[in-house]
Design an enzyme around this catalytic site. Structure first.
Site, short mmCIF file in Angstrom:
data_model
loop_
_atom_site.label_atom_id
_atom_site.label_comp_id
_atom_site.label_asym_id
_atom_site.label_seq_id
_atom_site.Cartn_x
_atom_site.Cartn_y
_atom_site.Cartn_z
N GLY A 59 0.81 -1.16 0.10
CA GLY A 59 -0.25 0.00 -0.01
C GLY A 59 0.73 1.40 -0.14
N CYS B 140 0.81 -0.04 -9.19
CA CYS B 140 1.73 0.58 -8.50
C CYS B 140 2.95 0.82 -9.44
CB CYS B 140 2.15 -0.37 -7.28
SG CYS B 140 2.42 -2.09 -7.88
N GLU C 216 5.59 -3.51 0.57
CA GLU C 216 5.46 -3.20 -0.99
C GLU C 216 4.76 -1.96 -1.19
OE1 GLU C 216 6.61 -5.24 -3.29
OE2 GLU C 216 7.47 -6.59 -2.08
N VAL D 285 0.64 4.69 5.80
CA VAL D 285 0.38 3.60 6.34
C VAL D 285 1.34 2.61 6.65
CG1 VAL D 285 -1.32 1.69 6.51
CG2 VAL D 285 -2.20 3.84 5.39
P1 NAD Z 1 -5.50 0.66 0.65
O1 NAD Z 1 -6.20 2.18 0.97
O2 NAD Z 1 -6.35 -0.49 0.10
O3 NAD Z 1 -4.79 0.39 1.81
C1 NAD Z 1 -3.95 -0.84 1.75
C2 NAD Z 1 -4.40 -1.51 3.23
O4 NAD Z 1 -3.92 -0.68 4.20
C3 NAD Z 1 -5.65 -2.00 3.23
O5 NAD Z 1 -5.90 -3.46 3.61
C4 NAD Z 1 -6.17 -0.92 4.49
O6 NAD Z 1 -7.34 -1.56 5.34
C5 NAD Z 1 -5.02 -0.71 5.22
N1 NAD Z 1 -5.00 0.53 5.94
C6 NAD Z 1 -5.38 1.76 5.38
N2 NAD Z 1 -5.41 2.81 6.29
C7 NAD Z 1 -4.75 2.04 7.70
C8 NAD Z 1 -4.56 2.60 8.84
N3 NAD Z 1 -4.57 3.69 9.11
N4 NAD Z 1 -3.90 1.89 9.61
C9 NAD Z 1 -3.73 0.37 9.14
N5 NAD Z 1 -4.08 0.04 8.28
C10 NAD Z 1 -4.61 0.75 7.17
O7 NAD Z 1 -4.37 0.87 -0.51
P2 NAD Z 1 -3.56 2.30 -0.94
O8 NAD Z 1 -2.71 2.33 0.16
O9 NAD Z 1 -4.49 3.23 -1.33
O10 NAD Z 1 -2.77 1.62 -2.30
C11 NAD Z 1 -2.20 2.38 -3.26
C12 NAD Z 1 -0.73 2.42 -2.96
O11 NAD Z 1 -0.11 1.15 -2.73
C13 NAD Z 1 -0.19 3.28 -3.84
O12 NAD Z 1 1.02 4.13 -3.39
C14 NAD Z 1 0.61 1.91 -4.80
O13 NAD Z 1 1.84 2.33 -5.65
C15 NAD Z 1 0.91 1.00 -3.83
N6 NAD Z 1 0.90 -0.25 -4.23
C16 NAD Z 1 1.98 -0.97 -4.19
C17 NAD Z 1 1.90 -2.39 -4.70
C18 NAD Z 1 3.32 -3.01 -4.58
O14 NAD Z 1 3.37 -4.29 -4.78
N7 NAD Z 1 4.53 -2.27 -4.42
C19 NAD Z 1 1.01 -2.93 -5.17
C20 NAD Z 1 -0.07 -2.04 -5.36
C21 NAD Z 1 -0.27 -0.93 -4.70
#
Ligand code: NAD
Length: 495
Positions: free
Chosen positions: A208, A264, A230, A212
């Site tokens: 994510g 991502c 990641e 976070v």
């Molecule tokens: P998201 O909002 O779905 O969050 C990811 C997870 O974090 C969820 O399961 C959510 O419940 C949890 N979460 C959210 N807020 C939280 C908090 N305050 N405390 C604890 N847990 C919490 O996803 P996102 O972050 O919007 O994803 C997008 C980002 O992820 C982009 O920056 C993207 O580049 C990155 N990403 C990376 C990869 C990789 O493989 N490197 C893949 C996909 C996405």
């Protein structure tokens, strides 16, 4: 017994629903812990049988998974199958095929001074793993790390993203059918994840955003739990004047507009040598028309933006920008057309953070050196793309920049090779998975040194006489034959 909870899912997509059911979450993790402690998950039989069942369940639920992905953000069926279902199936097949090799003890040499004896590295499971997944590839980003954790002999608790609720429900149904407390899911939003992170795990893999990730790392620190993060970032694409512009335009447009840019490793921005800037933009425009027709809104092959907040964020990035291609949007259906921006400066808002949507700034540069300078001024990205006909350009980019991965004359494809580790560096992440890298991430490399009992020279034991001391000094500096061979090889290569 069911191994998921969903009764405390945050209501109507809100990530901040009611208080999480702490006892239910603790119970799920305790169930996973007791499965791991029993030794059941360590066996090869359990690992292979569980992976096979996961595979069967993914196949059995294929229609439901595709429908859920379409419901969550209009993921086109082709993309959904290839980047989610197909990806998971081939990863499981590769993992099962390679598992014996990965699990086998790795024999390593024992230096002459420490003979007689033998040495090896054993991969042992860590215990209970936690996998927290995001919404953009909500099947593979949940299941691939879980597959790696299972392959390494761990119990695992997953947490799908609440922002792809239909897919989260489908994943819960799938895991429920496994009917094994060693593989569990917790559904919900911030409250549930916060509660989950209070539990002790032996490894956490979070995918994510960086904000976070810091919360995850802080929670992990409480238990000294290692983490794999990641994350994302602005992945640059460099196009030199010598590049095959047709191929570059096609591969850039595909990588960028796949999943409506919500990838991502999507090319975040393009740095192109000035002399071919206009040609590249024209060819990207032509590819967009070819892929999605004159009105991409009507194409069945183009996804939507996941929610209103992300839609509004993308709208803000378009305000005041020079739109060369696309730019249309529709708030009601969260549609943003495949869009190319020109006349962008590296200091514009669109160049501040990861775009994570179908907006592609194309920036003219005067030289490869300038491109390298632009890349190196920013955080280390997750991916870097290099288009050129000249290998020395690729070599310079690889040698003088840093990124999680690189794809030369292509985009995205490097992550589909299970023999390559997938992960970021610096702000784009730490640690890696996919294939063997995932198995290693969820394993402890345990050092095992076995001493022979045939001889037991008194050399190392007190009393420490001057003679023993002299012999020990010689022993420690005695060149190992393998080091001598390596040194000779290096010398030969240098000549
Ligand atoms: P998201 O909002 O779905 O969050 C990811 C997870 O974090 C969820 O399961 C959510 O419940 C949890 N979460 C959210 N807020 C939280 C908090 N305050 N405390 C604890 N847990 C919490 O996803 P996102 O972050 O919007 O994803 C997008 C980002 O992820 C982009 O920056 C993207 O580049 C990155 N990403 C990376 C990869 C990789 O493989 N490197 C893949 C996909 C996405």
């Amino acid at each position: 017994m069911t191994s998921t909870i969903d009764q405390h899912r945050a209501g109507s997509g809100s990530p901040t629903g009611g208080a999480a059911d702490a006892a239910a979450i603790a119970g799920i993790v305790a169930g996973a812990r007791s499965a791991a402690s029993s030794g059941r998950t360590r066996t090869r039989e359990w690992r292979v049988a569980t992976l096979r069942t996961v595979r069967e369940l993914v196949v059995a639920h294929e229609g439901r998974i595709l429908a859920a992905l379409a419901a969550d953000f209009g993921k086109p069926e082709f993309e959904a199958w290839a980047t989610e279902i197909g990806f998971v199936l081939s990863d499981i097949d590769h993992t099962i095929a390679q598992l014996d090799r990965w699990m086998a003890p790795e024999k390593v040499p024992t230096p002459i001074a420490f003979q007689p004896g033998s040495s090896r590295i054993e991969r042992e499971p860590l215990g209970v793993a936690c996998v927290i997944a995001p919404w953009n590839y909500p099947v593979q980003l949940l299941l691939l790390p879980m597959v790696a954790a299972i392959a390494a002999g761990n119990a695992v608790v997953g947490k799908p993203s609440e922002l792809a609720p239909a897919t989260a429900d489908t994943m819960a149904a799938l895991v429920r059918e496994l009917d094994d407390p060693a593989v569990a899911l917790v559904l919900g939003g911030v409250d549930e994840t916060t509660e989950l992170l209070r539990q002790r795990f032996d490894h956490i893999l979070y995918t994510g955003n960086g904000r976070v990730a810091r919360i995850v790392m802080r929670a992990a620190a409480e238990h000294l739990t290692p983490v794999t993060l990641e994350l994302g970032g602005k992945s640059p694409t460099i196009v030199t004047a010598s590049a095959d512009l047709d191929i570059a335009a096609r591969r850039i447009a595909w990588g960028k507009f796949l999943n409506a840019g919500q990838t991502c490793i999507a090319p975040d921005y393009v740095l192109v040598e000035r002399s071919v800037h206009d040609q590249l933009v024209e060819r990207i425009a032509a590819r967009i028309r070819e892929f999605y027709g004159d009105d991409p809104k009507r194409s069945g092959d183009y996804a939507r933006i996941v929610n209103d907040a992300h839609f509004a964020r993308l709208e803000r990035l378009l305000a005041g920008a020079t739109v060369a291609v696309g730019g249309d949007r529709d708030a009601a259906t969260r549609y943003v057309a495949p869009t190319v921006l020109t006349g962008v400066s590296v200091d514009d808002p669109v160049m501040a953070d990861e775009i994570f949507g179908p907006i592609l700034p194309v920036i003219a540069i005067d030289s490869l050196d300038e491109a390298i300078e632009v890349v190196n001024r920013r955080d280390k990205p997750l991916a870097l793309y290099s288009f050129s006909a000249d290998d020395t350009d690729h070599e310079a980019l690889v040698a003088r920049t840093s990124s999680g991965g690189v794809c030369i004359n292509g985009t995205i494809m490097h992550v589909s090779n299970p023999h390559l580790p997938f992960g970021g560096v610096g702000p784009s992440g730490m640690g890696a998975y996919h294939g063997k890298a995932g198995f290693d991430t969820f394993s402890h490399r345990r050092a095992v040194h076995e001493r022979s009992t045939r001889v037991d020279p008194s050399l190392l034991y007190p009393p420490y006489t001057a003679k023993k001391f002299a012999l020990v000094k010689r022993g420690f500096t005695l060149p190992d034959p393998r080091d001598l061979v390596a040194r000779a090889r290096t010398a030969l290569r240098r000549r």
